[in-house]
Motif scaffolding. Structure first.
Motif, PDB file in Angstrom:
ATOM      1  N   PRO A 218       0.798  -1.231   0.000  1.00  0.00           N
ATOM      2  CA  PRO A 218       0.000   0.000   0.000  1.00  0.00           C
ATOM      3  C   PRO A 218       0.827   1.276   0.000  1.00  0.00           C
ATOM      4  O   PRO A 218       2.011   1.283   0.360  1.00  0.00           O
ATOM      5  N   VAL A 219       0.153   2.344  -0.397  1.00  0.00           N
ATOM      6  CA  VAL A 219       0.659   3.717  -0.256  1.00  0.00           C
ATOM      7  C   VAL A 219      -0.433   4.513   0.451  1.00  0.00           C
ATOM      8  O   VAL A 219      -1.609   4.389   0.112  1.00  0.00           O
ATOM      9  N   ILE A 220      -0.063   5.298   1.439  1.00  0.00           N
ATOM     10  CA  ILE A 220      -0.987   6.257   2.044  1.00  0.00           C
ATOM     11  C   ILE A 220      -0.406   7.649   1.837  1.00  0.00           C
ATOM     12  O   ILE A 220       0.766   7.900   2.140  1.00  0.00           O
ATOM     13  N   LEU A 221      -1.238   8.530   1.299  1.00  0.00           N
ATOM     14  CA  LEU A 221      -0.809   9.881   0.967  1.00  0.00           C
ATOM     15  C   LEU A 221      -1.665  10.888   1.721  1.00  0.00           C
ATOM     16  O   LEU A 221      -2.891  10.787   1.752  1.00  0.00           O
ATOM     17  N   ALA A 222      -1.007  11.846   2.348  1.00  0.00           N
ATOM     18  CA  ALA A 222      -1.676  12.958   3.021  1.00  0.00           C
ATOM     19  C   ALA A 222      -0.870  14.216   2.730  1.00  0.00           C
ATOM     20  O   ALA A 222       0.260  14.148   2.230  1.00  0.00           O
ATOM     21  N   ARG A 223      -1.441  15.356   3.060  1.00  0.00           N
ATOM     22  CA  ARG A 223      -0.721  16.595   2.755  1.00  0.00           C
ATOM     23  C   ARG A 223       0.573  16.723   3.547  1.00  0.00           C
ATOM     24  O   ARG A 223       1.505  17.390   3.123  1.00  0.00           O
ATOM     25  N   GLN A 224       0.627  16.088   4.697  1.00  0.00           N
ATOM     26  CA  GLN A 224       1.803  16.237   5.554  1.00  0.00           C
ATOM     27  C   GLN A 224       2.793  15.090   5.405  1.00  0.00           C
ATOM     28  O   GLN A 224       3.812  15.058   6.099  1.00  0.00           O
ATOM     29  N   GLY A 225       2.537  14.149   4.481  1.00  0.00           N
ATOM     30  CA  GLY A 225       3.506  13.068   4.337  1.00  0.00           C
ATOM     31  C   GLY A 225       2.964  11.920   3.505  1.00  0.00           C
ATOM     32  O   GLY A 225       1.841  11.955   3.000  1.00  0.00           O
ATOM     33  N   ARG A 226       3.792  10.890   3.420  1.00  0.00           N
ATOM     34  CA  ARG A 226       3.489   9.731   2.580  1.00  0.00           C
ATOM     35  C   ARG A 226       4.082   8.495   3.242  1.00  0.00           C
ATOM     36  O   ARG A 226       5.170   8.541   3.815  1.00  0.00           O
ATOM     37  N   ALA A 227       3.355   7.384   3.175  1.00  0.00           N
ATOM     38  CA  ALA A 227       3.858   6.107   3.678  1.00  0.00           C
ATOM     39  C   ALA A 227       3.706   5.072   2.576  1.00  0.00           C
ATOM     40  O   ALA A 227       2.688   5.036   1.883  1.00  0.00           O
ATOM     41  N   GLU A 228       4.711   4.239   2.421  1.00  0.00           N
ATOM     42  CA  GLU A 228       4.687   3.187   1.411  1.00  0.00           C
ATOM     43  C   GLU A 228       5.411   1.972   1.955  1.00  0.00           C
ATOM     44  O   GLU A 228       6.413   2.104   2.677  1.00  0.00           O
ATOM     45  N   MET A 229       4.940   0.789   1.631  1.00  0.00           N
ATOM     46  CA  MET A 229       5.607  -0.438   2.072  1.00  0.00           C
ATOM     47  C   MET A 229       5.210  -1.590   1.170  1.00  0.00           C
ATOM     48  O   MET A 229       4.187  -1.527   0.465  1.00  0.00           O
ATOM     49  N   ALA A 230       6.015  -2.631   1.168  1.00  0.00           N
ATOM     50  CA  ALA A 230       5.696  -3.837   0.419  1.00  0.00           C
ATOM     51  C   ALA A 230       4.586  -4.611   1.124  1.00  0.00           C
ATOM     52  O   ALA A 230       4.361  -4.459   2.327  1.00  0.00           O
ATOM     53  N   ALA A 231       3.899  -5.443   0.373  1.00  0.00           N
ATOM     54  CA  ALA A 231       2.903  -6.336   0.979  1.00  0.00           C
ATOM     55  C   ALA A 231       3.608  -7.338   1.881  1.00  0.00           C
ATOM     56  O   ALA A 231       4.762  -7.704   1.661  1.00  0.00           O
ATOM     57  N   GLU A 232       2.905  -7.763   2.922  1.00  0.00           N
ATOM     58  CA  GLU A 232       3.468  -8.788   3.791  1.00  0.00           C
ATOM     59  C   GLU A 232       3.507 -10.120   3.055  1.00  0.00           C
ATOM     60  O   GLU A 232       2.553 -10.480   2.353  1.00  0.00           O
ATOM     61  N   PRO A 233       4.609 -10.880   3.193  1.00  0.00           N
ATOM     62  CA  PRO A 233       4.675 -12.185   2.534  1.00  0.00           C
ATOM     63  C   PRO A 233       3.644 -13.139   3.132  1.00  0.00           C
ATOM     64  O   PRO A 233       3.523 -13.251   4.352  1.00  0.00           O
ATOM     65  N   VAL A 234       2.892 -13.803   2.261  1.00  0.00           N
ATOM     66  CA  VAL A 234       1.837 -14.684   2.733  1.00  0.00           C
ATOM     67  C   VAL A 234       1.536 -15.708   1.649  1.00  0.00           C
ATOM     68  O   VAL A 234       1.683 -15.424   0.452  1.00  0.00           O
ATOM     69  N   SER A 235       1.139 -16.892   2.061  1.00  0.00           N
ATOM     70  CA  SER A 235       0.665 -17.905   1.119  1.00  0.00           C
ATOM     71  C   SER A 235      -0.794 -17.590   0.804  1.00  0.00           C
ATOM     72  O   SER A 235      -1.658 -17.669   1.682  1.00  0.00           O
ATOM     73  N   VAL A 236      -1.076 -17.196  -0.442  1.00  0.00           N
ATOM     74  CA  VAL A 236      -2.388 -16.665  -0.804  1.00  0.00           C
ATOM     75  C   VAL A 236      -3.372 -17.801  -1.079  1.00  0.00           C
ATOM     76  O   VAL A 236      -3.146 -18.625  -1.972  1.00  0.00           O
ATOM     77  N   TYR A 282      -0.639  -1.485   9.712  1.00  0.00           N
ATOM     78  CA  TYR A 282      -1.767  -2.135  10.382  1.00  0.00           C
ATOM     79  C   TYR A 282      -2.765  -2.665   9.355  1.00  0.00           C
ATOM     80  O   TYR A 282      -3.194  -3.827   9.409  1.00  0.00           O
ATOM     81  N   ALA A 283      -3.129  -1.820   8.382  1.00  0.00           N
ATOM     82  CA  ALA A 283      -4.087  -2.236   7.351  1.00  0.00           C
ATOM     83  C   ALA A 283      -3.468  -3.280   6.418  1.00  0.00           C
ATOM     84  O   ALA A 283      -4.158  -4.197   5.960  1.00  0.00           O
ATOM     85  N   ASN A 284      -2.184  -3.143   6.141  1.00  0.00           N
ATOM     86  CA  ASN A 284      -1.459  -4.108   5.315  1.00  0.00           C
ATOM     87  C   ASN A 284      -1.508  -5.499   5.946  1.00  0.00           C
ATOM     88  O   ASN A 284      -1.724  -6.510   5.270  1.00  0.00           O
ATOM     89  N   ARG A 285      -1.321  -5.537   7.251  1.00  0.00           N
ATOM     90  CA  ARG A 285      -1.335  -6.822   7.969  1.00  0.00           C
ATOM     91  C   ARG A 285      -2.737  -7.441   7.939  1.00  0.00           C
ATOM     92  O   ARG A 285      -2.890  -8.656   7.779  1.00  0.00           O
ATOM     93  N   ALA A 286      -3.769  -6.616   8.071  1.00  0.00           N
ATOM     94  CA  ALA A 286      -5.146  -7.125   8.006  1.00  0.00           C
ATOM     95  C   ALA A 286      -5.428  -7.748   6.641  1.00  0.00           C
ATOM     96  O   ALA A 286      -6.035  -8.820   6.544  1.00  0.00           O
ATOM     97  N   ALA A 287      -4.993  -7.081   5.576  1.00  0.00           N
ATOM     98  CA  ALA A 287      -5.206  -7.618   4.230  1.00  0.00           C
ATOM     99  C   ALA A 287      -4.467  -8.936   4.044  1.00  0.00           C
ATOM    100  O   ALA A 287      -4.990  -9.874   3.432  1.00  0.00           O
ATOM    101  N   ALA A 288      -3.252  -9.022   4.574  1.00  0.00           N
ATOM    102  CA  ALA A 288      -2.463 -10.254   4.439  1.00  0.00           C
ATOM    103  C   ALA A 288      -3.143 -11.428   5.140  1.00  0.00           C
ATOM    104  O   ALA A 288      -3.183 -12.545   4.613  1.00  0.00           O
TER     105      ALA A 288
END
Length: 313
Positions: A218-236, A282-288
């Motif tokens: 995911p990427v989260i974008l706001a006026r005061q900053g940006r967060a980006e990270m890879a998806a958590e490794p998981v057996s889909v 936190y949201a990335n982990r929920a999706a994984a």
């Protein structure tokens, strides 16, 4: 109180990897978000439609088992979505669906005006006649609640991309928080990258916009900053409901940061970069967790834990 507005349906899942096996699960993006939020410990309403038929009984049992209160309108049969899974677990949908909440306008209005946060999206935002009622409820909520929107585009339901784009922008403009997938934004705006579209949506008024990119994270974008990270490794197992789990965890995480509700709108506008990164993780982990098991099965709070923001050094 969190109120979610939108469709409930039954996902009928066909997996070519398991010929002859057909699974049926309660679904619909808004229903999945409502269940996800409730499982993370928040009192939750769902303004929706389903009928008193076998599919509707399945939905009602699922919502009751997860502690979601229901405000139900409409008179059509319960909607269905048949999902055929590809080799990578991704789903292609065919729909038999209607969206109308006639008969529930007054209790729905009371619910959104008594809520801290109101979420909507997906088919409820584009399918007549219920789409205009959905937009009206979101607008009516803003004096007392923060609002969020996930377009969760379904070209099979709304093939007119120009109309879908216009409608999405109406909802973005009255939302504090917006989440979309890279597939959503590539379809709505094929002439630019998903991140360019994300930045353009931020200029329409939200405090925070989030982009999910499948395995790219995911990427989260706001006026005061940006967060980006890879998806958590998981057996889909499959990706059904992963984006909805991300959205539910985003709402829960913002609640833990005391950033929901009209009175918290200024705080939502000024989240730090560390807080944005913690939300994304936190949201990335929920999706994984959801991807690791079949169907739209979002995590409970005991599985996901609490949002963790690092202390300033």
């Amino acid at each position: 109180m969190i109120t979610v507005i939108g469709e409930s349906l039954v996902d009928i899942i066909r997996d070519p990897r398991r010929p002859g096996e057909v699974q049926a699960h309660p679904g619909g993006s808004p229903l999945n978000v409502a269940v996800g939020v409730a499982r993370l410990g928040l009192a939750t309403n769902l303004v929706t439609h389903y009928a008193g038929d076998p599919h509707g009984d399945m939905i009602e049992g699922h919502l009751k088992a997860n502690g979601v209160s229901v405000i139900r309108g409409g008179s059509s049969p319960t909607s269905t979505a048949t999902a055929t899974l590809g080799p990578d677990g991704a789903a292609i949908y065919a729909f038999n669906i209607s969206w109308d909440i006639n008969g529930a306008s007054l209790p729905a209005l009371a619910a959104v005006q008594g809520s801290t946060h109101v979420h909507t999206g997906s088919i409820a935002a584009v399918l007549a006649p219920g789409d205009q009622a959905t937009l009206g409820l979101l607008e009516a909520a803003r004096d007392r609640a923060t609002t969020s929107f996930d377009p969760n585009c379904r070209p099979a339901i709304c093939p007119d991309v120009a109309a879908a784009r216009t409608q999405a922008e109406r909802f973005v403009a009255v939302s504090d928080i917006v989440k979309a997938s890279d597939e959503d934004l590539a379809w709505l705006y094929p002439h630019r990258t998903p991140e360019e579209s994300l930045a353009a949506w931020l200029e329409l008024g939200p405090a925070l916009v989030a982009l999910t990119r499948g395995a790219s994270g995911p990427v989260i974008l706001a006026r005061q900053g940006r967060a980006e990270m890879a998806a958590e490794p998981v057996s889909v197992a499959d990706t059904v409901g992963a984006g909805d789990s991300f959205m539910a965890a985003l709402i829960s995480g913002l609640d833990q940061l005391a950033a929901l509700g009209a009175r918290a709108r200024d705080g939502l506008q000024s989240l730090s970069r560390d807080e944005l990164h913690a939300l994304a993780a936190y949201a990335n982990r929920a999706a994984a967790i959801t991807c690791s098991r079949p169907g739209a099965n979002p995590p409970h709070s005991a599985e996901l834990g609490l949002l963790s923001v690092p202390l300033p050094s």
